[in-house]
Scaffold this motif. Structure first.
Motif, PDB file in Angstrom:
ATOM      1  N   SER B 126       0.833  -1.204   0.000  1.00 16.84           N
ATOM      2  CA  SER B 126       0.000   0.000   0.000  1.00 16.84           C
ATOM      3  C   SER B 126       0.871   1.258   0.000  1.00 16.84           C
ATOM      4  CB  SER B 126      -0.987  -0.010   1.183  1.00 16.84           C
ATOM      5  OG  SER B 126      -0.306   0.171   2.401  1.00 16.84           O
ATOM      6  N   ILE B 127       2.007   1.198   0.713  1.00 14.86           N
ATOM      7  CA  ILE B 127       2.918   2.348   0.735  1.00 14.86           C
ATOM      8  C   ILE B 127       3.565   2.539  -0.647  1.00 14.86           C
ATOM      9  CG2 ILE B 127       5.068   3.256   1.710  1.00 14.86           C
ATOM     10  CD1 ILE B 127       4.282   1.723   4.340  1.00 14.86           C
ATOM     11  N   GLY B 130       0.900   3.456  -3.194  1.00 14.88           N
ATOM     12  CA  GLY B 130       0.022   4.564  -2.807  1.00 14.88           C
ATOM     13  C   GLY B 130      -1.428   4.131  -2.812  1.00 14.88           C
ATOM     14  N   ALA B 131      -1.662   2.867  -2.462  1.00 11.14           N
ATOM     15  CA  ALA B 131      -3.014   2.288  -2.565  1.00 11.14           C
ATOM     16  C   ALA B 131      -3.766   2.431  -1.247  1.00 11.14           C
ATOM     17  CB  ALA B 131      -2.923   0.817  -2.954  1.00 11.14           C
ATOM     18  N   THR B 132      -4.848   3.225  -1.267  1.00 12.09           N
ATOM     19  CA  THR B 132      -5.619   3.436  -0.046  1.00 12.09           C
ATOM     20  C   THR B 132      -6.919   2.620   0.037  1.00 12.09           C
ATOM     21  OG1 THR B 132      -6.613   5.385  -1.064  1.00 12.09           O
ATOM     22  CG2 THR B 132      -4.719   5.761   0.368  1.00 12.09           C
ATOM     23  N   PRO B 133      -7.359   1.931  -1.037  1.00 12.97           N
ATOM     24  CA  PRO B 133      -8.545   1.085  -0.850  1.00 12.97           C
ATOM     25  C   PRO B 133      -8.260  -0.086   0.111  1.00 12.97           C
ATOM     26  CG  PRO B 133      -8.172   1.507  -3.186  1.00 12.97           C
ATOM     27  CD  PRO B 133      -6.950   1.961  -2.448  1.00 12.97           C
ATOM     28  N   SER B 134      -9.290  -0.872   0.394  1.00 12.75           N
ATOM     29  CA  SER B 134      -9.138  -1.956   1.361  1.00 12.75           C
ATOM     30  C   SER B 134      -8.104  -2.965   0.897  1.00 12.75           C
ATOM     31  CB  SER B 134     -10.478  -2.672   1.545  1.00 12.75           C
ATOM     32  OG  SER B 134     -10.755  -3.466   0.411  1.00 12.75           O
ATOM     33  N   SER B 135      -7.469  -3.568   1.873  1.00 10.07           N
ATOM     34  CA  SER B 135      -6.501  -4.611   1.603  1.00 10.07           C
ATOM     35  C   SER B 135      -6.829  -5.744   2.559  1.00 10.07           C
ATOM     36  CB  SER B 135      -5.116  -4.027   1.884  1.00 10.07           C
ATOM     37  OG  SER B 135      -4.178  -5.044   1.983  1.00 10.07           O
ATOM     38  N   ASN B 136      -7.083  -6.920   2.027  1.00  9.11           N
ATOM     39  CA  ASN B 136      -7.450  -8.050   2.877  1.00  9.11           C
ATOM     40  C   ASN B 136      -6.364  -9.104   2.842  1.00  9.11           C
ATOM     41  OD1 ASN B 136     -10.147  -7.342   3.920  1.00  9.11           O
ATOM     42  ND2 ASN B 136     -10.526  -7.100   1.744  1.00  9.11           N
TER      43      ASN B 136
END
Lengths: 403, 266
Positions: B126-127, B130-136
């Motif tokens: 995510s860092i 730059g991904a801010t949607p959900s991460s499962n």
């Protein structure tokens, strides 16, 4: 989203085994935190240890799962008739139509820590008795629960640190909405181990005193352990006036730092807004917020800003971690159960240990229990890696509609 | 029976003897013989230097296949929801922590500790993206790939959103290796979307089944499939590589497996 029903739920933590003890402790504003005397741990801190975990004996056929985490899971599953409720649900829907989605952060890692003390002096190998799959692997607790509950549906462990057992509600919802299952056992189990006690200590995030969330003098977390479960159903087996429903879910990522939240809680805001949106609710319709409120300076400050931005500064809130400690991968499920009790008993539980509330954080932080109508609540769970999840719960009224 | 359908927009692959999707697909399609060689993990250029130094094998693996899949899909990684499936996280880091905790000086390094979380790869992804949607982040031991596939497909189908699925596993050093023998690193990433696009590579339709999991006739590929949880995806990847329509059954839990119908879109 279509509401899902928590037809049964239970929680076991340092404040009590099962709902009755948990509710009594909340009503009495009693903390379960005590000076750390766990295993050989030599740290000046307070922890929320569940008593009697290691007297729990796993069934003969499930010995490969024997570790503190699964003993705690079994202790939790035995409370409040939860196991029987799941068996009834499986009879209704079919064993393959009931899923198991549990959160944990460290699983049975304590067994591995102990095994490393007993390596063969010549070869370095671990003792023969060490069972990786049943204890160490993150899936172990869902594998154990699925077998103990005699279920055959889809299963997974969600392992996103301290948001794990909030996010299981999202996984179960998608599975149900897609039509793969009709019901799911969701929950979280995390147990004390050296990795988290020494690990959080290394980050200087552990308080010496019982944690004081949202206090001006807050200086870290108190680590706890818990097992909390809910039976989620699309259509409840029984629908009482006070049946609790999951109304909304929000999930987001910070994309900021591995172990610090975004200072303004951007990710937390996104999760809370999405939870409100999926519930179809306005911010002022939330009666109480159970904060993530770990008690570290930066976490509470980021969360306080995020709550003020999304809900305003009038919503009563508290962190129940002053009572239970931070139960890490079990925190989301434990606090979901506390929210369910808040709804059923019109009880907004106080945040314990805190005295001098940080007024810059913009939260109506409850220092004493408050009684009053509680129809809708929000629960926040945020974890390392910037993993955020907010849940909204409400009471149902006859006919199965959410209130 | 519930059918979950999604379109494959991009694929990333890295494993023993499999260096990326195009060259790996040639081997998986049987056009040239598969020769396993130690997996080569690239340095994650997308991370800031300070973060780069701290990352272990599983993070390097996840970032490599994740960026390969999103770049082949021509989609911005920042906007994609993600699902990470792994059986064991960072094995080397775990060993170091257990070794320190068994010693006379239990002082852990803060970086070791925050890298110990099972979602470390998801956090670094995510860092980096730059991904801010959900991460499962899911784990199901040997069933981890299928657990991740179902998590991703239900998200595609229910939430009508594109999802990046990453399944990654790396080895443990001894003495844990003797208890959990994953021979080498293997990672696969799939960008899955709810609607067919001009650029879609293939259509997947998954159902639960009690049929046994398919094996691979090539003994070397079968060895990888059966010993690395993320490589349980290989029978499906072979069908994608061959661009032929067909049905494949991939390993999942004791009584349930996942059947996937694959059809090429172009």
């Amino acid at each position: 989203m279509t509401p899902l029903f928590l037809t049964h739920f239970t929680a076991t933590s340092c404040i009590g085994r099962g709902l009755e003890e948990t509710l009594a402790a909340l009503k009495a504003q009693r903390t379960g935190l005590a000076a750390c005397a766990f295993e050989t741990v030599n740290l000046d801190t307070h922890i929320g240890e569940v008593s009697g975990v290691d007297s729990e004996r796993l069934p003969a056929g499930l010995q490969e799962f024997d570790c503190r985490n699964n003993r705690l899971a079994q202790l939790g599953l035995r409370q409040d008739g939860f196991t029987e409720a799941v068996r009834n649900s499986a009879r209704r829907w079919g064993r393959q139509r009931v899923g198991v989605f549990l959160g944990t952060s460290t699983s049975g890692i304590l067994e591995t820590e102990l095994a490393y003390r007993h390596r063969d002096p010549a070869t370095g190998s671990l003792p023969d008795s060490f069972q990786y799959r049943g204890t160490h692997n993150a899936f172990s607790v869902a594998d154990f629960a699925r077998q103990a509950l005699d279920l055959e549906g889809p299963a997974a462990v969600v392992c996103s640190a301290c948001s794990s057992s909030a996010k299981v509600f999202a996984s179960a919802r998608r599975m149900m909405a897609a039509g793969l299952i009709d019901a799911a056992v969701v929950g979280g189990v995390d147990s004390l181990c050296l990795t988290t006690l020494y690990g959080f200590h290394s980050l200087q995030l552990v308080s010496r005193t019982p944690c004081r969330p949202f206090d001006t003098g807050r200086d870290g977390i108190s680590i706890g352990e818990a097992a909390a479960f809910a039976l989620l159903e699309r259509v409840p087996t029984t629908l009482e006036d006070d049946t609790v429903a999951l109304l909304g879910i929000g999930e987001s990522s910070d994309a900021y730092h591995m172990s610090s939240p975004h200072p303004d809680g951007h990710g937390a805001q996104a999760a809370m807004l999405q939870a409100l949106e999926t519930a179809g609710l306005q911010p002022q319709e939330i009666d109480y917020i159970n904060l993530h409120g770990t008690g570290t300076p930066s976490n509470d400050s980021a969360e306080g800003r995020a709550v003020a931005a999304v809900l305003g500064s009038k919503v009563p809130g508290s962190s129940t971690k002053g009572a239970t400690g931070h139960t890490l991968g079990a925190a989301g499920a434990l606090e979901a159960v506390i929210c369910a009790l808040a709804l059923q008993h019109d009880l907004m539980p106080a945040g314990l240990n805190s005295r001098d509330i940080d007024q810059t954080l913009g939260v109506q932080y409850l220092l004493e229990n408050r009684r009053g109508r509680v129809a809708r609540v929000m629960s926040n769970s945020f974890g390392f890696g910037g993993s955020n999840c907010s849940l909204v719960f409400g009471r149902t009224r006859p006919g199965g509609r959410s209130e | 029976m519930t059918r979950l359908t999604a379109y494959v927009e991009g694929i990333g692959l890295l494993g023993p003897g499999l260096n990326d999707w195009p060259s790996g697909a040639v081997l998986l399609a049987g056009a040239s013989p598969y020769v396993p060689q130690a997996t080569v993990l690239p340095t994650p250029a997308a991370l800031p230097p300070a973060e780069r130094r701290r990352t272990g094998a599983i993070v390097k693996l996840a970032l490599a296949v994740g960026f390969e899949a999103t770049s082949r899909a021509g989609m911005s990684p920042a906007t994609l929801h993600s699902v990470f499936a792994s059986s064991g996280g960072d094995g080397h880091n775990c060993h170091e922590i257990c070794q320190t905790l068994a010693s006379n000086d239990r002082q852990l390094s803060p970086t070791r500790f925050h890298n110990s979380v099972h979602n470390a790869a998801a956090g670094y992804w995510s860092i980096a993206a730059g991904a801010t949607p959900s991460s499962n982040v899911v784990c199901a031991y040997d069933a981890s790939f299928s657990a991740g596939l179902l998590e991703a497909l239900t998200q595609v189908v229910v939430d009508r959103t594109a999802v990046l699925l990453l399944a990654c596993d790396v080895s443990y050093p001894e003495p844990l290796h003797a208890k959990r023998s994953i021979p080498d690193a293997f990672g696969v990433a799939l960008v899955l979307a709810p609607e067919r696009r001009e650029s879609s590579l293939a259509c997947l339709t998954a159902t639960l089944t009690d049929a046994p999991a398919d094996r691979i006739a090539d003994p070397l590929l079968e060895a990888a499939r059966s010993s690395i949880p993320a490589a349980r995806s290989l029978p499906m990847l072979r069908m994608l590589a061959r661009r032929e329509p067909g049905r494949v059954v991939i390993d999942y839990l004791d009584v349930q497996r996942v059947a996937v119908e694959v059809s090429a879109c172009r």
